[in-house]
Design an enzyme around this catalytic site. Structure first.
Site, PDB file in Angstrom:
ATOM      1  N   GLY A 122       0.827  -0.948  -0.009  1.00 52.65           N
ATOM      2  CA  GLY A 122      -0.033  -0.110  -0.083  1.00 52.65           C
ATOM      3  C   GLY A 122       0.913   1.253  -0.147  1.00 52.65           C
ATOM      4  O   GLY A 122       0.463   2.231   0.499  1.00 52.65           O
ATOM      5  N   LEU A 123       2.044   1.123  -0.339  1.00 53.67           N
ATOM      6  CA  LEU A 123       2.966   2.166  -0.386  1.00 53.67           C
ATOM      7  C   LEU A 123       3.229   2.897  -1.947  1.00 53.67           C
ATOM      8  O   LEU A 123       4.415   3.332  -2.008  1.00 53.67           O
ATOM      9  CB  LEU A 123       4.420   1.862   0.378  1.00 53.67           C
ATOM     10  CG  LEU A 123       3.993   1.542   1.766  1.00 53.67           C
ATOM     11  CD1 LEU A 123       5.366   1.102   2.543  1.00 53.67           C
ATOM     12  CD2 LEU A 123       3.527   2.723   2.584  1.00 53.67           C
ATOM     13  N   GLU A 158      -1.922   3.036 -15.862  1.00 52.73           N
ATOM     14  CA  GLU A 158      -2.461   2.016 -14.673  1.00 52.73           C
ATOM     15  C   GLU A 158      -3.913   1.438 -14.831  1.00 52.73           C
ATOM     16  O   GLU A 158      -4.232   0.481 -14.677  1.00 52.73           O
ATOM     17  CB  GLU A 158      -2.010   2.479 -13.286  1.00 52.73           C
ATOM     18  CG  GLU A 158      -0.664   2.676 -13.069  1.00 52.73           C
ATOM     19  CD  GLU A 158      -0.282   3.071 -11.714  1.00 52.73           C
ATOM     20  OE1 GLU A 158      -0.742   2.444 -10.630  1.00 52.73           O
ATOM     21  OE2 GLU A 158       0.779   3.663 -11.331  1.00 52.73           O
ATOM     22  N   ASP A 170      -1.324   8.954  -6.174  1.00 55.02           N
ATOM     23  CA  ASP A 170       0.023   8.440  -5.931  1.00 55.02           C
ATOM     24  C   ASP A 170       1.160   8.897  -7.131  1.00 55.02           C
ATOM     25  O   ASP A 170       2.282   9.222  -6.937  1.00 55.02           O
ATOM     26  CB  ASP A 170       0.053   6.653  -5.982  1.00 55.02           C
ATOM     27  CG  ASP A 170      -0.897   6.036  -5.577  1.00 55.02           C
ATOM     28  OD1 ASP A 170      -1.274   7.040  -4.478  1.00 55.02           O
ATOM     29  OD2 ASP A 170      -1.637   5.189  -5.771  1.00 55.02           O
ATOM     30  N   TYR A 222     -11.965  -2.243  -4.840  1.00 52.68           N
ATOM     31  CA  TYR A 222     -11.836  -0.716  -4.888  1.00 52.68           C
ATOM     32  C   TYR A 222     -12.457  -0.156  -6.181  1.00 52.68           C
ATOM     33  O   TYR A 222     -13.175   0.998  -5.882  1.00 52.68           O
ATOM     34  CB  TYR A 222     -10.308  -0.579  -5.430  1.00 52.68           C
ATOM     35  CG  TYR A 222      -9.628   1.018  -5.619  1.00 52.68           C
ATOM     36  CD1 TYR A 222      -9.055   1.559  -4.576  1.00 52.68           C
ATOM     37  CD2 TYR A 222      -9.765   1.261  -6.912  1.00 52.68           C
ATOM     38  CE1 TYR A 222      -8.624   2.855  -4.775  1.00 52.68           C
ATOM     39  CE2 TYR A 222      -9.305   2.633  -7.067  1.00 52.68           C
ATOM     40  CZ  TYR A 222      -8.755   3.550  -6.007  1.00 52.68           C
ATOM     41  OH  TYR A 222      -8.291   4.666  -6.107  1.00 52.68           O
TER      42      TYR A 222
HETATM   43  C1  GLA Z   1      -4.896   3.615  -3.877  1.00 53.76           C
HETATM   44  C2  GLA Z   1      -5.012   4.359  -5.009  1.00 53.76           C
HETATM   45  C3  GLA Z   1      -5.070   6.013  -4.915  1.00 53.76           C
HETATM   46  C4  GLA Z   1      -6.063   6.314  -3.767  1.00 53.76           C
HETATM   47  C5  GLA Z   1      -5.952   5.392  -2.627  1.00 53.76           C
HETATM   48  C6  GLA Z   1      -6.905   5.539  -1.524  1.00 53.76           C
HETATM   49  O1  GLA Z   1      -3.451   3.860  -3.364  1.00 53.76           O
HETATM   50  O2  GLA Z   1      -4.103   4.046  -5.996  1.00 53.76           O
HETATM   51  O3  GLA Z   1      -5.388   6.502  -6.022  1.00 53.76           O
HETATM   52  O4  GLA Z   1      -7.367   6.282  -4.321  1.00 53.76           O
HETATM   53  O5  GLA Z   1      -5.838   4.149  -2.851  1.00 53.76           O
HETATM   54  O6  GLA Z   1      -6.845   6.674  -0.826  1.00 53.76           O
END
Ligand code: GLA
Length: 376
Positions: A122-123, A158, A170, A222
């Site tokens: 998640g990074l 992506e 991101d 998601y």
């Molecule tokens: C992932 C997605 C981001 C954002 C986050 C939640 O990291 O890549 O665009 O939506 O989830 O904040």
């Protein structure tokens, strides 16, 4: 294997392809301080770039062949510029596809990729990869695209090339971050504000707790949250949830859409408050916003998981002044804001809580905000 460095990827390039790379580019991973699942609702988010980075050594070829060697998996992908690869190779090849769609005449190239950004934590290892490749290829083609355009190229790579529905935070932080700052991103108009983030001077540390639970943005949850946000906005007669007030969100008759909208609206407010506290160097007050964000993501947006909840609770019990899941959720990492010198007791508390449940031990990183994608 030698640590990730400019020299190590240059040496790998020489070993793999038998000639010298034209140069090395890199882009950072990120943690989001607050403002989760708000970017695709035209909201606010407040990420910081990590010092952990993805490095690419690259050289253009005069044919259409694409070779990409990953130092992490010790594999070499072989294809042509028209193809999108699979697995990790999907990301760099989708960038080439996306650059071509924007009008760049992309030829073949040789690449070596290596990274110190943990994958699946998640990074944002994926944005670190797409942004480093996009910047490298763009620079070698005479910098025809701006960083704003490169962010759009990477988001499309992506979303459409890989099929991973990311929202844009991101890629924005990977391309626009500055050292020792947090980046307030207004996803409504794309504007950014660099807010000084010198935690240590203020007597705090920020710890990342990688739960080790692999998350995937492509697994449907998601995308489902995004659809629910669009449905909530449509039911309210507005374009995006950015326009909704807390009172409006409560008028939604569908309980799921109501909860999703409540999260987005309250999270955008928390993010604006956190940015204001940062501007005034009131780190001590941000912790409660972290707690509120986590509860909202857990209860209203339902994107947390047992490991994240346990990490957050144990961090607070161990002395953190605030903690929350960060990133997309369903696994990945949490962050904890910790008074300087108390990170050992926080880590002990989390390790103990995981051990009591017979879960594998989590990994810890200390955050030192790094800079944007650049040529090294
Ligand atoms: C992932 C997605 C981001 C954002 C986050 C939640 O990291 O890549 O665009 O939506 O989830 O904040």
């Amino acid at each position: 294997m030698s640590p990730v460095s400019k020299d190590s990827v240059l040496q790998q390039f020489q070993n793999t392809y038998g000639y010298q790379a034209a140069g090395v580019w890199s882009a950072p991973g990120r943690v989001n301080l607050i403002g989760e699942h708000t970017d695709y609702n035209s909201g606010l988010c407040l990420p910081v770039a990590l010092e952990q980075r993805t490095l690419v050594a690259i050289a253009l070829r005069d044919d259409q062949t694409v070779r990409i060697h990953s130092r992490q998996s010790d594999e070499t992908y072989l294809g042509t510029v028209e193809e999108i690869g699979e697995d990790w190779a999907a990301y760099p090849t989708a960038v080439l596809w996306s650059l071509a769609r924007e009008g760049m005449t992309v030829g073949g190239l040789d690449l070596v990729v290596d990274s110190s950004v943990p994958v699946g934590a998640g990074l944002s290892s994926s944005a670190a990869l797409t942004c480093s490749v996009a910047l490298a290829v763009n620079d070698l083609h005479g910098s025809i695209f701006t960083r704003d355009q490169l962010a759009a190229v990477c988001i499309r790579a992506e979303n459409e090339g890989v099929g991973a529905p990311t929202g844009g935070m991101d890629q924005t932080v990977a391309l626009f971050a500055r050292p020792s700052t947090a980046l307030l991103v207004d996803c409504c108009d794309g504007t950014v504000e660099h807010i000084p983030f010198r935690l240590r001077e203020a007597g705090f540390e920020l710890m990342v707790i990688d739960t080790g639970v692999k998350h995937s943005l492509a697994d449907g949850q998601y995308g489902l949250r995004r659809t629910q946000c669009v449905d909530a906005a449509t039911a309210l007669g507005i374009t995006t949830l950015r326009e909704a007030t807390a009172e409006q969100a409560e008028t939604l008759s569908d309980p799921i859409l109501r909860a999703r909208a409540r999260h987005v609206v309250t999270e955008i407010n928390r993010t604006a408050l956190a940015a204001e506290l940062l501007r005034n160097k009131r780190f001590d007050k941000i912790g409660s916003l972290f707690d509120g964000s986590h509860a909202s993501l857990r209860d209203d947006f339902e994107v947390s998981c047992a490991e994240l909840d346990v990490a957050v609770t144990a961090a607070r019990l161990g002395g953190a002044v605030g903690a929350r899941m960060t990133g997309g959720g369903f696994g990945g990492s949490a962050i904890a804001l910790i008074p300087a010198g108390e990170s050992t007791s926080v880590a002990e508390s989390i390790r103990g809580a995981f051990a009591a449940r017979a879960w594998p031990p989590p990994h810890f990183l200390n955050v030192d905000p790094g800079g944007a994608a650049a040529r090294l």
